[in-house]
Motif scaffolding. Structure first.
Motif, PDB file in Angstrom:
ATOM      1  N   ARG A   1       0.827  -1.200   0.000  1.00 40.96           N
ATOM      2  CA  ARG A   1       0.000   0.000   0.000  1.00 40.96           C
ATOM      3  C   ARG A   1       0.864   1.253   0.000  1.00 40.96           C
ATOM      4  N   LEU A   2       2.037   1.123   0.666  1.00 40.00           N
ATOM      5  CA  LEU A   2       2.973   2.257   0.683  1.00 40.00           C
ATOM      6  C   LEU A   2       3.905   2.229  -0.530  1.00 40.00           C
ATOM      7  N   GLU A   3       3.580   1.321  -1.455  1.00 41.76           N
ATOM      8  CA  GLU A   3       4.360   1.150  -2.684  1.00 41.76           C
ATOM      9  C   GLU A   3       5.813   0.779  -2.384  1.00 41.76           C
ATOM     10  N   GLU A   4       6.028   0.046  -1.247  1.00 38.96           N
ATOM     11  CA  GLU A   4       7.363  -0.449  -0.919  1.00 38.96           C
ATOM     12  C   GLU A   4       7.497  -1.925  -1.266  1.00 38.96           C
ATOM     13  N   ALA A   5       6.421  -2.548  -1.766  1.00 41.25           N
ATOM     14  CA  ALA A   5       6.452  -3.939  -2.203  1.00 41.25           C
ATOM     15  C   ALA A   5       5.572  -4.057  -3.424  1.00 41.25           C
ATOM     16  N   ASP A   6       5.916  -4.955  -4.344  1.00 40.53           N
ATOM     17  CA  ASP A   6       5.141  -5.111  -5.576  1.00 40.53           C
ATOM     18  C   ASP A   6       4.143  -6.249  -5.419  1.00 40.53           C
ATOM     19  N   ALA A   7       3.366  -6.484  -6.485  1.00 41.19           N
ATOM     20  CA  ALA A   7       2.317  -7.506  -6.457  1.00 41.19           C
ATOM     21  C   ALA A   7       2.894  -8.904  -6.370  1.00 41.19           C
ATOM     22  N   ASP A   8       4.062  -9.120  -6.943  1.00 39.86           N
ATOM     23  CA  ASP A   8       4.676 -10.460  -6.880  1.00 39.86           C
ATOM     24  C   ASP A   8       5.028 -10.839  -5.443  1.00 39.86           C
ATOM     25  N   ALA A   9       5.582  -9.900  -4.679  1.00 41.47           N
ATOM     26  CA  ALA A   9       5.914 -10.182  -3.280  1.00 41.47           C
ATOM     27  C   ALA A   9       4.655 -10.471  -2.491  1.00 41.47           C
ATOM     28  N   LEU A  10       3.585  -9.737  -2.787  1.00 39.52           N
ATOM     29  CA  LEU A  10       2.328  -9.963  -2.091  1.00 39.52           C
ATOM     30  C   LEU A  10       1.776 -11.346  -2.403  1.00 39.52           C
ATOM     31  N   ALA A  11       1.838 -11.755  -3.685  1.00 41.11           N
ATOM     32  CA  ALA A  11       1.344 -13.082  -4.082  1.00 41.11           C
ATOM     33  C   ALA A  11       2.170 -14.193  -3.431  1.00 41.11           C
ATOM     34  N   LEU A  12       3.506 -13.938  -3.327  1.00 44.70           N
ATOM     35  CA  LEU A  12       4.381 -14.949  -2.710  1.00 44.70           C
ATOM     36  C   LEU A  12       4.025 -15.150  -1.235  1.00 44.70           C
ATOM     37  N   ARG A  13       3.829 -14.048  -0.532  1.00 43.39           N
ATOM     38  CA  ARG A  13       3.492 -14.168   0.892  1.00 43.39           C
ATOM     39  C   ARG A  13       2.132 -14.824   1.081  1.00 43.39           C
ATOM     40  N   TYR A  14       1.219 -14.528   0.210  1.00 40.68           N
ATOM     41  CA  TYR A  14      -0.111 -15.139   0.301  1.00 40.68           C
ATOM     42  C   TYR A  14      -0.036 -16.642   0.058  1.00 40.68           C
ATOM     43  N   ASP A  15       0.733 -17.033  -0.954  1.00 42.26           N
ATOM     44  CA  ASP A  15       0.890 -18.469  -1.240  1.00 42.26           C
ATOM     45  C   ASP A  15       1.545 -19.208  -0.070  1.00 42.26           C
ATOM     46  N   VAL A  16       2.514 -18.550   0.558  1.00 41.26           N
ATOM     47  CA  VAL A  16       3.171 -19.185   1.728  1.00 41.26           C
ATOM     48  C   VAL A  16       2.162 -19.386   2.848  1.00 41.26           C
ATOM     49  N   LEU A  17       1.305 -18.354   3.070  1.00 41.12           N
ATOM     50  CA  LEU A  17       0.296 -18.484   4.130  1.00 41.12           C
ATOM     51  C   LEU A  17      -0.676 -19.601   3.806  1.00 41.12           C
ATOM     52  N   LEU A  18      -1.077 -19.696   2.529  1.00 42.75           N
ATOM     53  CA  LEU A  18      -2.003 -20.766   2.147  1.00 42.75           C
ATOM     54  C   LEU A  18      -1.386 -22.148   2.406  1.00 42.75           C
ATOM     55  N   SER A  19      -0.096 -22.307   2.075  1.00 43.60           N
ATOM     56  CA  SER A  19       0.562 -23.614   2.280  1.00 43.60           C
ATOM     57  C   SER A  19       0.638 -23.955   3.771  1.00 43.60           C
ATOM     58  N   ARG A  20       0.889 -22.931   4.605  1.00 45.01           N
ATOM     59  CA  ARG A  20       0.982 -23.194   6.050  1.00 45.01           C
ATOM     60  C   ARG A  20      -0.406 -23.540   6.621  1.00 45.01           C
ATOM     61  N   LEU A  21      -1.460 -22.809   6.152  1.00 43.24           N
ATOM     62  CA  LEU A  21      -2.808 -23.111   6.629  1.00 43.24           C
ATOM     63  C   LEU A  21      -3.260 -24.487   6.161  1.00 43.24           C
ATOM     64  N   THR A  22      -2.922 -24.831   4.922  1.00 45.96           N
ATOM     65  CA  THR A  22      -3.278 -26.167   4.401  1.00 45.96           C
ATOM     66  C   THR A  22      -2.597 -27.256   5.230  1.00 45.96           C
ATOM     67  N   LEU A  23      -1.327 -26.996   5.618  1.00 45.41           N
ATOM     68  CA  LEU A  23      -0.596 -27.965   6.451  1.00 45.41           C
ATOM     69  C   LEU A  23      -1.273 -28.147   7.807  1.00 45.41           C
ATOM     70  N   LEU A  24      -1.777 -27.037   8.381  1.00 43.74           N
ATOM     71  CA  LEU A  24      -2.432 -27.132   9.686  1.00 43.74           C
ATOM     72  C   LEU A  24      -3.764 -27.876   9.600  1.00 43.74           C
ATOM     73  N   GLU A  25      -4.434 -27.791   8.441  1.00 45.63           N
ATOM     74  CA  GLU A  25      -5.758 -28.384   8.317  1.00 45.63           C
ATOM     75  C   GLU A  25      -5.727 -29.797   7.779  1.00 45.63           C
ATOM     76  N   ASP A  26      -4.548 -30.375   7.711  1.00 45.28           N
ATOM     77  CA  ASP A  26      -4.432 -31.703   7.099  1.00 45.28           C
ATOM     78  C   ASP A  26      -3.815 -32.696   8.086  1.00 45.28           C
ATOM     79  N   GLY A  27      -4.296 -33.947   8.039  1.00 46.41           N
ATOM     80  CA  GLY A  27      -3.672 -35.065   8.731  1.00 46.41           C
ATOM     81  C   GLY A  27      -3.508 -34.880  10.229  1.00 46.41           C
ATOM     82  N   PRO A  28      -2.332 -35.244  10.739  1.00 46.01           N
ATOM     83  CA  PRO A  28      -2.122 -35.217  12.201  1.00 46.01           C
ATOM     84  C   PRO A  28      -2.177 -33.810  12.777  1.00 46.01           C
TER      85      PRO A  28
END
Length: 439
Positions: free
Chosen positions: A68-95
């Motif tokens: 929002r402060l134009e200190e990060a681009d859309a690619d960095a935002l997408a990368l962080r979002y994908d990382v969060l999705l992978s961590r949440l998927t890991l928490l919601e799966d299996g043991p």
């Protein structure tokens, strides 16, 4: 060979005991170090997964603000979002899912995750470029981070409780193993003690057997010697007495005196034999006591010299004392006289009537040496090793009266005084017997 095996059994047994003990002590040390290492181990994959999900949530929130402060681009935002999705998927799966459910946080985290999934476009477009239509993204991520943090804290507490319980169980098992090893050590020590006791008993039995064999051999020699030594003198005594009885008053007085003298010499020989036997029995029974006092060495040697000259008139005994010899020594005068008298008597008996006997006295810083030299028949080389055995007589001494106990007793007495008796001899040239005593 049997005695040697008994002696060698001690170092081998001791080496086996040391190796056995060393291995058990090493095992104890390793068990103890392993138990300590288990207490330092921490962490679990589950705790790591929850922590990583919390970190990913916070990093997405930070990246969203930077974009929002134009200190990060859309690619960095997408990368962080994908990382969060992978961590949440890991928490919601299996043991991980079951673990969160056990902690009571799965439903809340799952609901928040669904809200994150539903706002995917808003996250990727930075809240539709800061419009934040509907629920603000920052508050959603903050709530998710707080919930995951609470789950992490409870997981950490549960993990520590579980780890503590496991460590207590492992500690108990290790303590049982250590106790078992200690018991094994105690049993091993007892077995080792019994083994050493058995080896010692076997060695003593072997030494007793060897001693018994030596005594049996000495007894046979003694019986043979006594049989000869008693039979011959008794025959001489009987023959002389019969001759005197048959002749009656017709036997000249000079012949009677001669035969009486022969009988007396024979009786003296028998008395010496019995005395030597008694001395040997006393020595073996440990009934001879050593009573050391200060003695004048010159006076003691002169006393021994005069006694032998009184018994053998016409003989010569020279005493040569070095200037380094101390005037007095500490010893048992009675035993000293018996040893020196024995050596002088042998020197006079086994050397020609015309040859003198020499006593050489020398000393150094620790010992005094009294050497009795004769020029007699000497001792055969092949018989030297047996010279100090009881009732042994050299083949060169067959024609000389004796019982074969004097040198045996003298050496035993010398060792009781803390010294020793040694000799050098050449057949036909004479012998030198040396009494060495500590100063």
């Amino acid at each position: 060979m049997t005695v040697r095996r008994g002696v060698l059994a001690y170092p081998f047994s001791l080496a086996a005991i040391l190796i056995f003990t060393g291995l058990l002590v090493f095992a104890l040390w390793r068990l103890w170090s392993t138990e300590a290492a288990l207490r330092t181990q921490a962490g679990d994959n589950m705790l790591w997964a929850i922590a990583q999900a919390q970190v990913a949530t916070q990093q997405l929130d930070i990246t969203l603000a930077q974009e929002r402060l134009e200190e990060a681009d859309a690619d960095a935002l997408a990368l962080r979002y994908d990382v969060l999705l992978s961590r949440l998927t890991l928490l919601e799966d299996g043991p991980q899912r079951r673990y969160l459910a056990d902690l009571g946080h799965f439903e809340t985290i799952h609901a928040l995750a669904e809200r994150v999934y539903a706002r995917e476009n808003a996250f990727l477009s930075a809240g539709v470029r800061a419009g934040d239509a509907g629920e603000p993204l920052h508050e959603l991520l903050a709530e998710l981070a707080r919930e995951i943090g609470r789950a992490a804290n409870r997981a950490m507490v549960a993990q520590w409780n579980e780890t503590g319980a496991q460590l207590d169980k492992q500690h108990g098992a290790i303590m049982q193993v250590i106790a078992t090893v200690i018991v094994i050590l105690a049993i091993g020590a007892f077995i080792s003690w019994r083994m050493l006791a058995a080896v010692h008993a076997e060695q003593r039995a072997q030494m007793s057997l060897l001693r018994e064999q030596e005594i049996r051999e000495a007894y046979r020699s003694f019986v043979a010697l006594v049989s000869h030594q008693f039979r011959t003198p008794l025959s001489v005594i009987d023959a002389s007495m019969q001759r005197i009885l048959r002749a009656g008053d017709l036997m000249p007085r000079a012949e009677i005196r001669q035969r009486a003298g022969r009988v007396r010499e024979t009786v003296k020989g028998l008395t010496d034999l019995m005395q030597a036997t008694l001395d040997s029995m006393k020595l073996e029974a440990g009934r001879i006591e050593v009573k050391k006092t200060e003695c004048d060495i010159a006076a003691e040697l002169e006393t021994a010299r005069k006694r032998q000259l009184d018994a053998s008139p016409g003989r010569t005994i020279h005493v040569d004392t070095g200037s380094e010899v101390p005037a007095r020594i500490t010893t048992d005068a009675l035993l000293f006289q018996q040893i020196v008298g024995n050596l002088l008597a042998n020197a006079l008996i086994y050397s020609p009537q015309t040859e003198p006997v020499t006593v050489r006295v020398r000393a150094d810083s620790s010992r005094i040496r009294i050497a009795v030299e004769d020029r007699g028949i000497g001792i055969p080389e092949e018989e030297k090793d047996r010279l100090f055995q009881p009732f042994f007589r050299a083949s060169t001494a067959a024609k000389v009266n004796g019982v074969g106990m004097g040198l045996h007793l003298s050496r035993r007495l010398a060792r009781m005084l803390g010294g020793d008796l040694t000799f050098e001899s050449r057949q036909g040239f004479g012998s030198t017997f040396t009494l060495a005593l500590s100063l």
